[in-house]
Design an enzyme around this catalytic site. Structure first.
Site, PDB file in Angstrom:
ATOM      1  CG  ASP A   1      -2.282   0.648   0.903  1.00 29.41           C
ATOM      2  OD1 ASP A   1      -2.260   1.869   0.637  1.00 29.41           O
ATOM      3  OD2 ASP A   1      -3.337  -0.009   0.937  1.00 29.41           O
TER       4      ASP A   1
ATOM      5  N   GLY B   1       4.667  -0.541  -3.931  1.00 28.78           N
ATOM      6  CA  GLY B   1       3.635   0.072  -3.114  1.00 28.78           C
ATOM      7  C   GLY B   1       2.808   1.038  -3.928  1.00 28.78           C
ATOM      8  CG  HIS B   2      -0.926   1.453  -3.306  1.00 29.53           C
ATOM      9  ND1 HIS B   2      -2.181   1.210  -2.783  1.00 29.53           N
ATOM     10  CD2 HIS B   2      -0.566   0.299  -3.932  1.00 29.53           C
ATOM     11  CE1 HIS B   2      -2.551  -0.037  -3.062  1.00 29.53           C
ATOM     12  NE2 HIS B   2      -1.584  -0.601  -3.760  1.00 29.53           N
ATOM     13  N   GLY B   3       2.946   4.426  -3.529  1.00 32.65           N
ATOM     14  CA  GLY B   3       3.534   5.747  -3.582  1.00 32.65           C
ATOM     15  C   GLY B   3       3.436   6.482  -2.255  1.00 32.65           C
TER      16      GLY B   3
ATOM     17  CB  THR C   1      -0.005   1.448  -8.068  1.00 32.85           C
ATOM     18  OG1 THR C   1      -0.202   1.806  -6.692  1.00 32.85           O
ATOM     19  CG2 THR C   1       0.327  -0.033  -8.143  1.00 32.85           C
TER      20      THR C   1
END
Length: 323
Positions: free
Chosen positions: A134, A156-158, A187
């Site tokens: 995440d 992860g999601h940044g 992402t």
């Protein structure tokens, strides 16, 4: 006042048994209301998360390490891995310094934010490596005076501010600086995300000196965030986004659209600055920018640029200045 010191030099491993969490199902390790605390030692905190990830929709899992209402807090030289849910949460803390932290979980582990900051003031995070399933760093309502520097993020999601304003709530985040980060394969890159129907604002935010390596959505503001299966109701109220600067952000985008400003029609993004931006597609192709309902200034060079001087710009996209 003398520091309270906690030395972790071995490995703390979470139990696999759900019954062990009945007393407090939302927290595994929690430290409450300690002043002048130092947590260090080079050890490992292991949430044993693979036992829980497959049950992510059925079990409200624990946060691995929660620091709650701590002041003058230092966390240094630790490895935190495989959390049941979020790895480290700073909740209602003040005057925090975090350094040389390594946070690791598989890319497909659900909801495993690396460092989560909520209702916390004056926190510095530096020289840390974060790769989870995440957000590497998530900053949510009530947080002010956040500085992150020398951060390695991915997978992860940044790095995210938000989400803010869910369920028509009021949210405030201010004075956030991300200065010096290297993101790989995430992402999202640097993201601000708010729900329709909220109120409040996210203001005085700087993202600078950031390298993107094959990152989806390297620069993104989404005031129409909707993380649910059912389509979100269209609403006029919104958390306002004001005074955000993106400076010296370079590298490659995994998508054609490297810059996305999906701002609110009723509360457009205000005082947004793009300065010294150079993002291309990972295959070498030109990237694009999508910019809706935004008051934006370009300070050259900016690649890709939002559309300018088109007949419909003022209505559909916003207002622009270039220098």
């Amino acid at each position: 006042m003398m520091n309270v010191r906690s030395q972790i030099s071995g490995t703390i491993l979470a139990s696999e048994q759900e019954s062990k969490y009945k007393k407090d199902e939302k927290h595994w390790l929690r430290v409450d209301k300690v002043e002048d605390l130092v947590i260090e030692g080079g050890g490992v905190i292991d949430g044993n998360g693979d036992v829980w990830w497959s049950k992510s929709c059925k079990v409200d899992k624990s946060l691995a390490l929660t620091l709650y209402k701590c002041t003058s807090l230092t966390v240094n030289n630790l490895k935190i891995q495989n959390a049941q849910k979020m790895h480290v949460s700073f909740d209602h803390c003040e005057n925090v310094r975090v350094s040389k932290i390594q946070v690791i979980a598989p890319e497909d582990s659900p909801n495993t934010d690396g460092i989560h900051i909520t209702h916390t003031q004056n926190i510095t995070i530096l020289d840390s490596i974060i790769g989870t399933g995440d957000d590497c760093i998530s900053i949510v309502s009530g947080s002010e005076g956040v500085l992150a520097t020398s951060i390695t993020c991915g997978p992860g999601h940044g790095i995210s501010i938000g989400s803010l304003g869910s369920k028509n709530s009021e949210a405030y985040v201010s004075d956030v600086t991300i200065d010096g980060a290297n993101l790989t394969g995430t992402t999202n890159g640097v993201r601000i995300k708010t729900w329709q129907g909220g109120s409040g604002n996210a203001t005085n935010i700087i993202f600078r000196n950031i390298i993107m390596n094959n990152v989806s959505n390297p620069i993104i503001i989404d005031q129409n965030y909707c993380d649910q299966e059912k389509a979100c109701k269209e609403q006029d109220d919104a958390v306002e986004i004001i005074n955000v600067t993106y400076q010296n952000i370079t590298g490659t985008s995994a998508d054609e659209e490297a810059v996305i400003f999906n701002c609110s029609k009723s509360h457009p993004c205000q005082d947004i600055v793009l300065k010294q931006i150079n993002l291309t597609q990972v295959d070498g192709g030109d990237a694009k920018a999508i910019c809706k309902h935004i008051e934006l200034t370009h300070i050259k060079p900016v690649i890709p640029r939002c559309l300018e001087n088109a007949e419909h710009d003022q209505l559909a996209f916003g207002t622009y200045s270039s220098y």
